[in-house]
Design a protein around this motif. Structure first.
Motif, PDB file in Angstrom:
ATOM      1  N   LEU A  91     -10.774  -1.618  -3.324  1.00 16.18           N
ATOM      2  CA  LEU A  91     -11.435  -0.624  -2.470  1.00 16.18           C
ATOM      3  C   LEU A  91     -11.905   0.577  -3.271  1.00 16.18           C
ATOM      4  O   LEU A  91     -12.979   1.125  -3.003  1.00 16.18           O
ATOM      5  N   LEU A  92     -11.132   0.992  -4.262  1.00 18.71           N
ATOM      6  CA  LEU A  92     -11.556   2.117  -5.095  1.00 18.71           C
ATOM      7  C   LEU A  92     -12.803   1.758  -5.887  1.00 18.71           C
ATOM      8  O   LEU A  92     -13.762   2.527  -5.939  1.00 18.71           O
ATOM      9  N   LEU A 110      -6.825   5.331   0.234  1.00 18.69           N
ATOM     10  CA  LEU A 110      -5.488   5.095   0.808  1.00 18.69           C
ATOM     11  C   LEU A 110      -5.563   4.841   2.305  1.00 18.69           C
ATOM     12  O   LEU A 110      -4.904   3.940   2.825  1.00 18.69           O
ATOM     13  N   ASP A 111      -6.362   5.631   2.995  1.00 20.45           N
ATOM     14  CA  ASP A 111      -6.522   5.459   4.438  1.00 20.45           C
ATOM     15  C   ASP A 111      -7.146   4.105   4.758  1.00 20.45           C
ATOM     16  O   ASP A 111      -6.664   3.376   5.630  1.00 20.45           O
ATOM     17  N   LEU A 112      -8.203   3.754   4.036  1.00 19.78           N
ATOM     18  CA  LEU A 112      -8.869   2.463   4.266  1.00 19.78           C
ATOM     19  C   LEU A 112      -7.915   1.303   4.008  1.00 19.78           C
ATOM     20  O   LEU A 112      -7.867   0.342   4.780  1.00 19.78           O
ATOM     21  N   GLY A 125       3.307   0.663   2.243  1.00 19.36           N
ATOM     22  CA  GLY A 125       4.623   0.875   1.650  1.00 19.36           C
ATOM     23  C   GLY A 125       4.668   2.076   0.725  1.00 19.36           C
ATOM     24  O   GLY A 125       3.665   2.457   0.132  1.00 19.36           O
ATOM     25  N   ASP A 126       5.828   2.669   0.615  1.00 15.40           N
ATOM     26  CA  ASP A 126       6.009   3.875  -0.198  1.00 15.40           C
ATOM     27  C   ASP A 126       5.769   3.640  -1.681  1.00 15.40           C
ATOM     28  O   ASP A 126       5.361   4.544  -2.402  1.00 15.40           O
ATOM     29  N   ALA A 127       6.033   2.439  -2.139  1.00 15.01           N
ATOM     30  CA  ALA A 127       5.893   2.150  -3.572  1.00 15.01           C
ATOM     31  C   ALA A 127       4.472   1.760  -3.966  1.00 15.01           C
ATOM     32  O   ALA A 127       4.181   1.589  -5.153  1.00 15.01           O
ATOM     33  N   ALA A 128       3.560   1.658  -3.012  1.00 17.83           N
ATOM     34  CA  ALA A 128       2.223   1.135  -3.296  1.00 17.83           C
ATOM     35  C   ALA A 128       1.463   1.958  -4.324  1.00 17.83           C
ATOM     36  O   ALA A 128       0.922   1.406  -5.287  1.00 17.83           O
ATOM     37  N   LEU A 159      -7.236   7.921  -5.309  1.00 13.52           N
ATOM     38  CA  LEU A 159      -6.961   7.151  -4.092  1.00 13.52           C
ATOM     39  C   LEU A 159      -6.941   8.029  -2.842  1.00 13.52           C
ATOM     40  O   LEU A 159      -7.213   7.559  -1.748  1.00 13.52           O
ATOM     41  N   SER A 160      -6.606   9.297  -2.999  1.00  6.44           N
ATOM     42  CA  SER A 160      -6.470  10.180  -1.830  1.00  6.44           C
ATOM     43  C   SER A 160      -7.663  11.098  -1.617  1.00  6.44           C
ATOM     44  O   SER A 160      -7.757  11.760  -0.594  1.00  6.44           O
TER      45      SER A 160
END
Length: 182
Positions: A91-92, A110-112, A125-128, A159-160
């Motif tokens: 996606l990035l 990140l949202d997508l 997930g938190d580790a992503a 990503l954000s």
């Protein structure tokens, strides 16, 4: 067939309806998930084959039946790769090259990714993010010379950051992302 990244770019440019683009992203996710070698509680733990490092929209075609077929999977990891990394990387890379972002304007990768994975019953997930950043850095070390980076470095900031048309990402934003990746 039609290159998937081109199909997504055309859909974004011609429509304000995110559902059209979501369906194309979902086809890609379905093709990824169909190839998992290990399930997990979230997308950071779900593993894909080592040769799926490059299973991104730029290396995927929509077949006449509407399925996704991968090609040019030249990079191979030394171990299975996390689904979350490939989704975020794909996606990035796609967002980084868009001239018209349509309904993605202002949303982050990140949202997508979180929304796309949720449509398939998976959580990011938190580790992503830490996993994706680590895997991308490891890949850079393995396949690129020490002073090179990918044209779209995968970092927490990249990503954000809200998605904008490619022309707005040139210059200051690109330089900031490269500095952060160093």
């Amino acid at each position: 067939g039609l290159p998937l990244n081109e199909a997504i770019a055309r859909a974004l440019a011609s429509s304000e309806d995110a559902a059209i683009v979501d369906r194309l992203v979902d086809r890609w996710l379905d093709a990824l998930v169909a190839n998992t070698v290990a399930p997990g509680p979230d997308a950071a733990a779900v593993l894909l084959p080592p040769d799926f490092v490059d299973a991104v929209p730029a290396n995927a075609m929509l077949t006449p039946r509407g399925d996704v077929a991968f090609f040019d999977l030249e990079w191979v990891a030394t171990q299975p790769v996390p689904l979350a990394w490939i989704v975020l990387r794909g996606l990035l890379g796609l967002a980084w090259r868009l001239d018209d972002v349509g309904p993605w304007d202002g949303r982050s990768v990140l949202d997508l990714a979180a929304r796309a994975l949720a449509r398939r019953g998976l959580q990011l997930g938190d580790a992503a993010v830490p996993t994706a950043v680590t895997e991308d850095a490891r890949l850079m070390c393995e396949v690129l010379a020490a002073e090179q980076t990918f044209s779209f470095p995968l970092t927490e900031a990249s990503l954000s950051t809200p998605i904008r048309p490619r022309i707005e990402l040139m210059g200051v934003s690109l330089e900031r992302a490269r500095q952060e990746a160093a």
